[in-house]
Design a protein around this motif. Structure first.
Motif, PDB file in Angstrom:
ATOM      1  N   MET A   1       0.836  -1.260   0.112  1.00 13.68           N
ATOM      2  CA  MET A   1       0.108   0.026  -0.049  1.00 13.68           C
ATOM      3  C   MET A   1       0.780   1.054   0.073  1.00 13.68           C
ATOM      4  O   MET A   1       1.659   1.553   0.929  1.00 13.68           O
ATOM      5  N   PRO A   2       0.919   2.157  -1.057  1.00 14.47           N
ATOM      6  CA  PRO A   2       1.587   3.273  -1.036  1.00 14.47           C
ATOM      7  C   PRO A   2       1.361   4.302   0.134  1.00 14.47           C
ATOM      8  O   PRO A   2       0.180   4.512   0.342  1.00 14.47           O
ATOM      9  N   SER A   3       2.431   4.795   0.641  1.00 11.06           N
ATOM     10  CA  SER A   3       2.161   5.653   1.784  1.00 11.06           C
ATOM     11  C   SER A   3       3.038   7.004   1.741  1.00 11.06           C
ATOM     12  O   SER A   3       4.183   6.714   0.837  1.00 11.06           O
ATOM     13  N   PHE A   4       2.934   8.074   2.246  1.00 12.18           N
ATOM     14  CA  PHE A   4       3.622   9.284   2.380  1.00 12.18           C
ATOM     15  C   PHE A   4       3.780  10.030   3.582  1.00 12.18           C
ATOM     16  O   PHE A   4       2.727   9.949   4.248  1.00 12.18           O
ATOM     17  N   LYS A   5       4.948  10.646   3.763  1.00  8.37           N
ATOM     18  CA  LYS A   5       5.026  11.400   4.905  1.00  8.37           C
ATOM     19  C   LYS A   5       5.531  12.633   4.621  1.00  8.37           C
ATOM     20  O   LYS A   5       6.444  12.851   3.806  1.00  8.37           O
ATOM     21  N   CYS A   6       4.709  13.565   5.147  1.00  9.27           N
ATOM     22  CA  CYS A   6       5.160  15.120   4.707  1.00  9.27           C
ATOM     23  C   CYS A   6       6.373  15.360   5.046  1.00  9.27           C
ATOM     24  O   CYS A   6       7.221  16.288   4.452  1.00  9.27           O
ATOM     25  N   SER A   7       6.884  14.993   6.273  1.00 10.12           N
ATOM     26  CA  SER A   7       8.341  15.242   6.621  1.00 10.12           C
ATOM     27  C   SER A   7       9.216  14.859   5.841  1.00 10.12           C
ATOM     28  O   SER A   7      10.441  15.302   5.833  1.00 10.12           O
ATOM     29  N   ASP A   8       9.077  13.980   4.665  1.00 10.24           N
ATOM     30  CA  ASP A   8      10.036  13.426   3.884  1.00 10.24           C
ATOM     31  C   ASP A   8      10.410  14.236   2.865  1.00 10.24           C
ATOM     32  O   ASP A   8      11.114  14.070   2.128  1.00 10.24           O
ATOM     33  N   ILE A   9       9.392  15.396   2.648  1.00 12.48           N
ATOM     34  CA  ILE A   9       9.630  16.441   1.690  1.00 12.48           C
ATOM     35  C   ILE A   9       9.941  17.522   2.394  1.00 12.48           C
ATOM     36  O   ILE A   9       9.949  18.703   1.839  1.00 12.48           O
ATOM     37  N   ASP A  23      -2.851   6.955  -7.379  1.00  8.31           N
ATOM     38  CA  ASP A  23      -3.924   7.858  -7.563  1.00  8.31           C
ATOM     39  C   ASP A  23      -4.542   8.247  -6.467  1.00  8.31           C
ATOM     40  O   ASP A  23      -4.883   9.657  -6.321  1.00  8.31           O
ATOM     41  N   GLU A  24      -5.163   7.373  -5.693  1.00  5.31           N
ATOM     42  CA  GLU A  24      -5.926   7.664  -4.335  1.00  5.31           C
ATOM     43  C   GLU A  24      -4.834   8.419  -3.540  1.00  5.31           C
ATOM     44  O   GLU A  24      -5.349   9.216  -2.842  1.00  5.31           O
ATOM     45  N   LEU A  25      -3.735   7.997  -3.365  1.00  6.49           N
ATOM     46  CA  LEU A  25      -2.631   8.726  -2.659  1.00  6.49           C
ATOM     47  C   LEU A  25      -2.277  10.005  -3.006  1.00  6.49           C
ATOM     48  O   LEU A  25      -2.491  11.041  -1.914  1.00  6.49           O
ATOM     49  N   MET A  26      -2.368  10.289  -4.148  1.00 11.41           N
ATOM     50  CA  MET A  26      -2.044  11.541  -4.692  1.00 11.41           C
ATOM     51  C   MET A  26      -3.237  12.602  -4.382  1.00 11.41           C
ATOM     52  O   MET A  26      -2.989  13.904  -4.123  1.00 11.41           O
ATOM     53  N   GLU A  31      -5.314  17.169  -1.271  1.00 14.06           N
ATOM     54  CA  GLU A  31      -6.225  17.752  -0.283  1.00 14.06           C
ATOM     55  C   GLU A  31      -5.698  18.342   1.039  1.00 14.06           C
ATOM     56  O   GLU A  31      -5.731  19.354   1.718  1.00 14.06           O
ATOM     57  N   HIS A  32      -4.457  17.479   1.435  1.00 14.35           N
ATOM     58  CA  HIS A  32      -3.785  17.955   2.652  1.00 14.35           C
ATOM     59  C   HIS A  32      -2.906  18.963   2.482  1.00 14.35           C
ATOM     60  O   HIS A  32      -2.804  20.143   3.310  1.00 14.35           O
ATOM     61  N   ALA A  33      -2.370  19.273   1.198  1.00 16.24           N
ATOM     62  CA  ALA A  33      -1.443  20.353   0.900  1.00 16.24           C
ATOM     63  C   ALA A  33      -2.322  21.601   0.743  1.00 16.24           C
ATOM     64  O   ALA A  33      -1.822  22.545   1.166  1.00 16.24           O
ATOM     65  N   ARG A  34      -3.719  21.455   0.414  1.00  9.79           N
ATOM     66  CA  ARG A  34      -4.527  22.446   0.198  1.00  9.79           C
ATOM     67  C   ARG A  34      -4.982  23.085   1.605  1.00  9.79           C
ATOM     68  O   ARG A  34      -4.910  24.136   2.002  1.00  9.79           O
ATOM     69  N   GLU A  35      -5.403  22.013   2.361  1.00 12.80           N
ATOM     70  CA  GLU A  35      -5.825  22.353   3.705  1.00 12.80           C
ATOM     71  C   GLU A  35      -4.868  22.799   4.941  1.00 12.80           C
ATOM     72  O   GLU A  35      -4.978  23.600   5.380  1.00 12.80           O
ATOM     73  N   ALA A  36      -3.662  21.904   4.710  1.00 11.60           N
ATOM     74  CA  ALA A  36      -2.787  22.209   5.804  1.00 11.60           C
ATOM     75  C   ALA A  36      -1.515  23.331   5.422  1.00 11.60           C
ATOM     76  O   ALA A  36      -0.932  23.940   6.270  1.00 11.60           O
TER      77      ALA A  36
END
Ligand SMILES: [Zn+2]
Length: 56
Positions: A1-9, A23-26, A31-36
């Motif tokens: 299952m693909p995963s992503f952490k904001c701290s990694d960038i 696709d779902e992950l993106m 959504e997170h990038a917009r809201e946070a």
């Protein structure tokens, strides 16, 4: 299952997410990038970093 952490960038952010497909992950990341982070669109250079940071 693909995963992503904001701290990694290099974001000082504890957000992490995973999804059934990249696709779902993106969508979740966008959504997170917009809201946070106030990014209504994700710039290409950030998108590149995001793609590299995604763990399969
Ligand atoms: Zn974040």
């Amino acid at each position: 299952m693909p995963s992503f952490k904001c701290s990694d960038i290099g974001m000082k952010c504890g957000f992490e997410t995973s999804a059934g497909s990249q696709d779902e992950l993106m969508k979740r990341i966008a959504e997170h990038a917009r809201e946070a982070h106030g990014m209504t669109t994700i710039p290409d250079d950030v998108l590149e970093q995001v793609k590299k940071a995604i763990r399969p």
